[in-house]
Each structure stands twice: as C-alpha cells, then as structure tokens.
Scaffold this active site. Structure first.
Site, mmCIF file in Angstrom:
data_model
loop_
_atom_site.group_PDB
_atom_site.id
_atom_site.type_symbol
_atom_site.label_atom_id
_atom_site.label_comp_id
_atom_site.label_asym_id
_atom_site.label_seq_id
_atom_site.Cartn_x
_atom_site.Cartn_y
_atom_site.Cartn_z
ATOM 1 N N LEU A 15 0.803 -1.234 -0.084
ATOM 2 C CA LEU A 15 0.007 0.207 0.050
ATOM 3 C C LEU A 15 0.739 1.215 -0.099
ATOM 4 O O LEU A 15 1.566 1.369 0.943
ATOM 5 C CB LEU A 15 -0.929 -0.049 1.245
ATOM 6 C CG LEU A 15 -1.779 1.236 1.370
ATOM 7 C CD1 LEU A 15 -2.898 1.236 0.352
ATOM 8 C CD2 LEU A 15 -2.597 1.130 2.742
ATOM 9 N N LYS A 187 13.067 -8.610 -19.117
ATOM 10 C CA LYS A 187 13.321 -7.412 -19.404
ATOM 11 C C LYS A 187 14.466 -6.671 -18.312
ATOM 12 O O LYS A 187 14.169 -6.040 -17.522
ATOM 13 C CB LYS A 187 12.073 -6.581 -19.235
ATOM 14 C CG LYS A 187 12.260 -5.152 -19.523
ATOM 15 C CD LYS A 187 11.084 -4.187 -19.058
ATOM 16 C CE LYS A 187 10.919 -4.093 -17.590
ATOM 17 N NZ LYS A 187 12.219 -3.223 -17.036
ATOM 18 N N PRO A 188 15.629 -7.255 -18.363
ATOM 19 C CA PRO A 188 16.760 -6.506 -17.487
ATOM 20 C C PRO A 188 17.132 -5.334 -17.895
ATOM 21 O O PRO A 188 17.297 -4.681 -19.100
ATOM 22 C CB PRO A 188 17.670 -7.708 -17.837
ATOM 23 C CG PRO A 188 17.838 -8.000 -19.134
ATOM 24 C CD PRO A 188 16.314 -7.879 -19.582
ATOM 25 N N GLU A 192 21.528 -5.950 -14.329
ATOM 26 C CA GLU A 192 20.838 -7.328 -14.105
ATOM 27 C C GLU A 192 21.416 -8.225 -15.366
ATOM 28 O O GLU A 192 21.587 -9.406 -15.348
ATOM 29 C CB GLU A 192 19.344 -7.084 -14.320
ATOM 30 C CG GLU A 192 18.801 -6.384 -12.948
ATOM 31 C CD GLU A 192 17.506 -5.814 -13.265
ATOM 32 O OE1 GLU A 192 16.875 -5.412 -12.084
ATOM 33 O OE2 GLU A 192 17.049 -5.701 -14.316
ATOM 34 N N VAL A 254 8.825 6.012 -10.967
ATOM 35 C CA VAL A 254 7.923 5.108 -10.211
ATOM 36 C C VAL A 254 7.034 4.422 -11.151
ATOM 37 O O VAL A 254 6.245 5.200 -11.879
ATOM 38 C CB VAL A 254 7.252 5.669 -8.900
ATOM 39 C CG1 VAL A 254 6.452 4.511 -8.206
ATOM 40 C CG2 VAL A 254 8.435 6.092 -7.893
ATOM 41 N N ASP A 258 7.171 -0.941 -14.893
ATOM 42 C CA ASP A 258 5.919 -1.702 -15.075
ATOM 43 C C ASP A 258 5.154 -1.417 -16.178
ATOM 44 O O ASP A 258 4.484 -2.184 -16.833
ATOM 45 C CB ASP A 258 5.202 -1.521 -13.639
ATOM 46 C CG ASP A 258 5.854 -1.987 -12.434
ATOM 47 O OD1 ASP A 258 6.758 -3.113 -12.723
ATOM 48 O OD2 ASP A 258 5.719 -1.488 -11.475
#
Length: 320
Positions: A15, A187-188, A192, A254, A258
């Site tokens: 949250l 998706k590095p 990574e 942020v 995604d």
C-alpha cells in the site's frame, strides 16, 4: 492474437502512501499535506496499466490485514479483475515524500512480511488451476521473506504446462532462477543483464551479444534491455533493434518499468510485432516518468510519444 487472459502476479504488494512537504529538515516535525494512497507492486502496476490501455487483465496478489483490504479495494476501484490470496501477516506499507521546494522525491520502502509455506503453495495452486488458461503470465516485483528464491522458476514451469508466455520482471536470485527455468521474455537493465551472463560490467557494444547468449542458452526467446534515458534494445535470435527514448521532462520513475512491460504485453496480445510492442513499451514507460508519484501514464502522452517513435525514432536510434 492471444486468446487466453493476461494474468499478472504480485507476491509482495504494498500500500503506497505519498505526500508533499515544502522541505525535509532533520529533527523538525514536518507538516505534510493530505496523503494519497495507491495500490503498489510490480504486477499490480502492470495490470492497472494494461487496463488503462484497453485490456482486461486479471491481477493475482496477496493481501493481509487492514492494509491488504485497502489495497484490494483500490485495485478493484481501478476496474481491474482480481484474485487474492489472504495471508496471516499484514500487507506492507511504503511511504513516498515529494519535497516541493526542490522537486526531489524520497521513497521509503519496507521489506515484505514473511509468508507461510502454506500461503506460498496456495499462490502456486491458484495459478496451476487458473481457468481459462492464461495466454500471458507476468510476474513482477521482489519476493518477500519466506518465499524461496526459485519461486519464479516454479511459476515458469507452470506457465510451460499451460502453454502461456511467461514474463519475469525481477532481479537478483529470483531473476536468475526464472531464467534458468526458461521464460518467454526478460526485461533486464544492463546491470541485471551483466549478472545473468556472469560478467562484472558490460559496455554498450557488448549488450546485444550478452542478450543473445541468454537466448542461445534457452533461457528466453526475447530480451528487451532497459537502458533508461537511452531507451531499450530488442534482441531475439535473428533481430537486434535499438528503440530510443522520446525526449520528455521527467518527474518520477516510479512505475515506469511496469508501464513498459504493460505496453509490450498488451501490444503483443493484439497480434502485433515485437518491434511494435517495444515501441509501445518505451512510449508507456516514458509517459509514466512525466507524472509525479506512482500515477503511471496518461493515454494522451502515450499516443504522442508513440507517434514520435513511429515518425522519428529510427533517426535517433543508436548505432550498435
């Protein structure tokens, strides 16, 4: 075109509480404005973004206690279909602060609460028994305490049995185990990718070879290397293409990763090419950086940036 549902998995949701303050000063009691609450976690963000693009994903995630119930209500309020697994421990809560006098953002993340082995098994069983079988499974985000490092590897095996395309967007040991079990798309970022191929550092002219090494090993079919302000690199067995990032004024990163995953998956689910999918992903990810907090993207920004990529993207593509 994929016919089964798109399923996202968030094993460690949060949250997210955000607020603004004029200036952050040590020791003083700081007066923030009214906080804003949003449902956070990689897979949840992907589901929200796909829904915003016009898709109908199903978000699978854990919830616990009052914070979990509030998170669930927020996801449902976005119009996203949900399947939840209740946990004994409360869902974690993160805090983001925007210092308005400077524009700096401070993000305070806390570890996830420990999951019981029975709760982990319930998550796996939920995906195994999913009906109708999904066309895509996107697992995004970190693993909380109590979840084994090979958890996403186990999800990869479930996806193989179901004939679903599995996309893992995580890091560290969780990413390594997922790749070893074989996924459709990775998706590095460059760091990574370096870890996955076992080298300390990759130069830009080595990125395509490193990505293709993962494909040759059978760890994935597609690699999309996220390169921040430089955009992304699409690598398959027979294709290499750099997709530049459109010039934008960034306010927050942020949810950008995604949003990028959401744009790619939604476009692929419409039967379009990988080139089109990555361009949409870069447009969505770049649009998300234009908004403060974890607001994701606005559709008018996505359309404008995608138009830029389709018109001028090739001109600004790097020579590799």
């Amino acid at each position: 075109m994929a016919t089964g549902p798109i399923v996202t998995l968030t094993i460690n949701p949060a949250l997210d509480k955000s607020a603004n303050v004029d200036r952050i000063v040590p020791e003083l009691k700081l007066r923030c404005d009214t906080p804003n609450f949003e449902a956070g976690g990689g897979g949840i963000n992907v589901a929200k973004a796909i829904h915003r693009l016009g898709g109908n994903p199903t978000a699978v995630f854990t919830i616990g206690g009052p914070t979990g119930q509030r998170l669930h209500k927020l996801v449902k309020g976005e119009g996203v279909e949900t399947v939840v697994i209740e946990t004994k421990q409360w869902t974690r809560e993160n805090f983001h602060v925007l210092e308005t006098s400077t524009g700096f953002q401070y993000r305070f993340g806390v570890p996830g609460t420990e999951m019981m082995p029975t709760e982990v098994r319930t998550v796996l069983e939920t995906l195994e028994e999913f009906d109708p079988k999904p066309s895509y499974i996107i697992a995004s985000g970190s693993l909380p305490p109590g979840v084994p490092d090979d958890f996403y590897g186990q999800i990869a095996k479930i996806a193989h049995k179901q004939g679903a395309r599995f996309i893992a967007d995580t890091s560290g040991e969780a990413l390594r185990h997922a790749a070893e079990s074989g996924v459709y798309l990775l998706k590095p970022n460059i760091t990574e990718l370096s870890e996955l191929v076992g080298v300390e550092k990759l130069e830009m002219n080595d990125v395509d070879d490193a990505a293709r090494a993962l494909i040759i090993r059978g760890q994935c079919e597609v690699v999309v290397v996220s390169m921040g302000a430089m955009g992304a690199m699409l690598v398959t067995e027979d294709q290499i293409e750099h997709i530049p990032a459109p010039p934008v004024q960034k306010k927050s990163t942020v949810g950008a990763g995604d949003s990028m995953v959401a744009g790619m998956v939604w476009t692929l689910s419409q039967g379009k090419s990988l080139r089109e999918a990555v361009r949409m992903g870069v447009a969505c990810g770049s649009a998300a950086t234009m908004n403060a907090g974890s607001e994701l993207f606005k559709m008018n920004d996505v359309k404008r940036l995608l138009d830029w990529l389709n018109r001028y993207g090739k001109r600004y593509s790097a020579t590799l």
